[in-house]
Scaffold this motif. Structure first.
Motif, PDB file in Angstrom:
ATOM      1  N   LYS A 222      32.897  26.501  41.749  1.00  0.00           N
ATOM      2  CA  LYS A 222      32.805  27.545  42.774  1.00  0.00           C
ATOM      3  C   LYS A 222      32.804  26.904  44.169  1.00  0.00           C
ATOM      4  O   LYS A 222      33.494  27.373  45.077  1.00  0.00           O
ATOM      5  CB  LYS A 222      31.486  28.303  42.530  1.00  0.00           C
ATOM      6  CG  LYS A 222      31.368  29.651  43.155  1.00  0.00           C
ATOM      7  CD  LYS A 222      30.173  30.389  42.513  1.00  0.00           C
ATOM      8  CE  LYS A 222      29.753  31.540  43.377  1.00  0.00           C
ATOM      9  NZ  LYS A 222      28.659  31.214  44.306  1.00  0.00           N
TER      10      LYS A 222
ATOM     11  N   THR B 271      33.699  36.564  35.020  1.00  0.00           N
ATOM     12  CA  THR B 271      34.025  35.377  34.227  1.00  0.00           C
ATOM     13  C   THR B 271      32.807  34.459  34.125  1.00  0.00           C
ATOM     14  O   THR B 271      32.505  33.910  33.061  1.00  0.00           O
ATOM     15  CB  THR B 271      35.205  34.605  34.881  1.00  0.00           C
ATOM     16  OG1 THR B 271      36.314  35.479  34.926  1.00  0.00           O
ATOM     17  CG2 THR B 271      35.576  33.371  34.096  1.00  0.00           C
TER      18      THR B 271
ATOM     19  N   SER C  35      41.484  36.468  34.241  1.00  0.00           N
ATOM     20  CA  SER C  35      40.865  35.209  34.696  1.00  0.00           C
ATOM     21  C   SER C  35      41.924  34.175  35.047  1.00  0.00           C
ATOM     22  O   SER C  35      41.636  33.181  35.704  1.00  0.00           O
ATOM     23  CB  SER C  35      39.946  34.640  33.613  1.00  0.00           C
ATOM     24  OG  SER C  35      40.720  34.220  32.501  1.00  0.00           O
TER      25      SER C  35
ATOM     26  N   ASN D 197      42.636  28.329  35.397  1.00  0.00           N
ATOM     27  CA  ASN D 197      41.543  29.315  35.341  1.00  0.00           C
ATOM     28  C   ASN D 197      40.205  28.634  35.007  1.00  0.00           C
ATOM     29  O   ASN D 197      40.164  27.502  34.512  1.00  0.00           O
ATOM     30  CB  ASN D 197      41.885  30.416  34.337  1.00  0.00           C
ATOM     31  CG  ASN D 197      41.898  29.898  32.920  1.00  0.00           C
ATOM     32  OD1 ASN D 197      40.856  29.724  32.307  1.00  0.00           O
ATOM     33  ND2 ASN D 197      43.088  29.602  32.393  1.00  0.00           N
ATOM     34  N   LEU D 198      39.135  29.365  35.274  1.00  0.00           N
ATOM     35  CA  LEU D 198      37.793  28.785  35.114  1.00  0.00           C
ATOM     36  C   LEU D 198      37.495  28.422  33.651  1.00  0.00           C
ATOM     37  O   LEU D 198      36.882  27.392  33.376  1.00  0.00           O
ATOM     38  CB  LEU D 198      36.745  29.773  35.660  1.00  0.00           C
ATOM     39  CG  LEU D 198      35.279  29.354  35.533  1.00  0.00           C
ATOM     40  CD1 LEU D 198      35.002  27.989  36.135  1.00  0.00           C
ATOM     41  CD2 LEU D 198      34.369  30.393  36.195  1.00  0.00           C
TER      42      LEU D 198
ATOM     43  N   VAL E  66      35.821  37.071  39.278  1.00  0.00           N
ATOM     44  CA  VAL E  66      35.257  35.718  39.140  1.00  0.00           C
ATOM     45  C   VAL E  66      33.816  35.819  38.643  1.00  0.00           C
ATOM     46  O   VAL E  66      33.404  35.113  37.718  1.00  0.00           O
ATOM     47  CB  VAL E  66      35.303  34.962  40.491  1.00  0.00           C
ATOM     48  CG1 VAL E  66      34.571  33.631  40.396  1.00  0.00           C
ATOM     49  CG2 VAL E  66      36.739  34.739  40.927  1.00  0.00           C
TER      50      VAL E  66
END
Ligand code: ACO
Length: 429
Positions: free
Chosen positions: A398, A161, A148, A248-249, A158
């Motif tokens: 996103k 995640t 990730s 990262n997310l 993605v």
């Protein structure tokens, strides 16, 4: 749009394009302002600044309108499931039956939290605030899932995640609650729906069968939907700006959780109940507390009142107020704090101070009363908000990535000392 805005600076006139949204909102696109004129705009707290164009959520603060991807919040809260709304926010359209089934299956598949993560809980003080734990744990996911961290990750990575985040947040939240009680953790039961599973992990015990009350599940489903997105608010903007550096997310969401925790944002729901209880314990002298909120020498504010964008009413607060009555009635609960809240609202809405400043109850004013009725402890209220807001944060992240937005980096007007020479310590007065 052919209309232009003209700005005259130092005797010269410049033209800037006007951008108009699908609901008629207008903006002056000043992207080239500094390059053309050398000036920047100054806007403390970004009260007039659009940081992006977005197709996720529309709200009209004057008219009290809130839509997710075009669907009125009232219809979604009444008829949809939280995961349906999550899908809508993430993908732009409501899922058909097959898409919804697949989405729910993917979330279910990831609902367990890595066993090693449970060990972290052993080291938090027993009275640790669950929002601090949640932010740290969500950030820790990035260390368990190192793929990730790659900014050039594949769409599949993605997606995974995103499923992991939505699936694991309720499990983490419930573990932190059980840890606080000193009770054993409940594993997810993947035969249950998303909301039911969370309730099961919160209130179930390994020693007894636990039936999820459908009234509680409905109430929670509605609250999660009402919190699911709110366009460019403090925490969503935080997620977008952290994500814009290609962090990262998980870390971007963790930053959003930290922003939400503040009492002027999501943390207000905990403050509201503590305030209402303090008023009750103080003899329910409501005028006294309203006067305190109006007194500029007193830092006290009426929590759950006022909003940066709603200047008429918060549509979410209206829905929650009505649900509050329904749910308490269905559960046979008589909460005196609800009466205090209603009287406080009535007094404030008649008062010139609140009328002039257009201060109305916001989403947090009544939500705590429902959380309380279904047994969620006060310190978990903002965690509930975070669970609801998660799909919105992810959708905002996103969109920022898909739009290939540049790194977020505001400018400033410097007001400090002008250039001066260093003086060695021995020569300083
Ligand atoms: N109680 C008393 N006075 C208030 C309140 C309040 N709750 N909210 C705003 N005011 C007053 C301010 O003192 C200010 O008065 P002034 O013009 O005489 O100086 C005026 O109303 C405008 O308030 P600002 O703080 O400038 O408005 P802003 O848009 O910056 O802040 C905010 C909005 C932070 C929500 C504010 O209304 C507030 O602090 N409310 C209480 C906390 C709260 O409920 N937060 C949750 C918001 S919803 C959410 O984030 C999910």
């Amino acid at each position: 749009m052919s209309e232009k805005a003209t700005i005259t600076l130092d005797g010269q006139t410049y033209e800037f394009p006007i951008v108009e949204g699908t609901e008629g909102e207008k903006a002056i696109d000043i992207s080239s302002l500094r390059a053309e004129t050398g000036y920047i705009t100054l806007d403390f707290g970004y009260k007039n600044t659009g940081a992006t164009t977005s197709s996720i959520t529309f709200l009209d603060g004057e008219a009290g309108i809130l839509h997710y991807r075009g669907y009125p919040i009232e219809q979604l809260a009444e008829q949809a499931s939280f995961l349906e709304v999550a899908y809508l926010l993430l993908n732009g359209e409501l899922p058909n039956a097959k898409q919804l089934q697949e989405f729910e299956g993917n979330i279910r598949y990831h609902s367990l939290v890595h066993e090693d993560m449970k060990r972290f809980f052993e080291f938090y003080p027993s009275n640790a605030h669950p929002m601090g734990i949640l932010a740290a744990m969500v950030n820790s996911f990035s260390t368990f899932y190192p793929k990730s961290q790659d900014p050039n990750r594949s769409i599949k990575d993605v997606e995974r995640t995103i499923f992991r985040l939505i699936a694991k947040m309720p499990t983490l939240a419930a573990i932190s609650y059980k840890n606080n009680l000193g009770h054993p953790y409940m594993y997810p039961n993947n035969r249950l729906g998303y909301v039911e599973n969370f309730i099961h992990m919160m209130f179930g015990l390994p020693t007894e069968d636990y039936e999820v009350d459908p009234v509680v599940a409905d109430a929670l489903n509605k609250l999660l939907i009402l919190h699911a997105d709110h366009e460019q608010n403090c925490s969503a903007s935080t997620v977008r700006i952290v994500g814009s550096s290609q962090a990262n997310l998980y870390s971007s969401i963790s930053a959003g959780i930290a922003a939400l925790w503040g009492p002027l944002h999501g943390g207000a729901n905990q403050e509201v109940i503590e305030m209402l209880e303090a008023i009750r314990n103080d003899g329910s002298d409501l005028e006294k507390w309203v006067n305190k909120a109006k007194d500029k020498n007193d830092p006290f504010r009426l929590f759950g009142f006022g909003h940066r964008v709603y200047k008429n009413f918060d549509p979410r607060a209206r829905i929650i107020k009505k649900s509050c009555d329904d749910i308490l009635k269905k559960m046979g609960i008589n909460d005196p704090v609800l009466d205090i809240a209603k009287q406080l609202e009535e007094i404030a809405l008649r008062d010139d101070y609140f009328i002039e400043r257009k201060l109305y109850p916001n989403v947090d004013f009544y939500s705590g009363i429902i959380y309380r009725a279904i047994g969620i402890p006060t310190r978990m209220f903002t965690v509930m908000f975070a669970l609801g807001r998660l799909p919105g944060w992810i959708a905002q992240w996103k969109e920022m990535v898909e739009n290939k937005e540049p790194i977020g980096r505001p400018r400033q007007i410097y007001t400090g000392a002008t250039k001066r020479d260093y003086v060695p310590v021995k020569d300083r007065k």
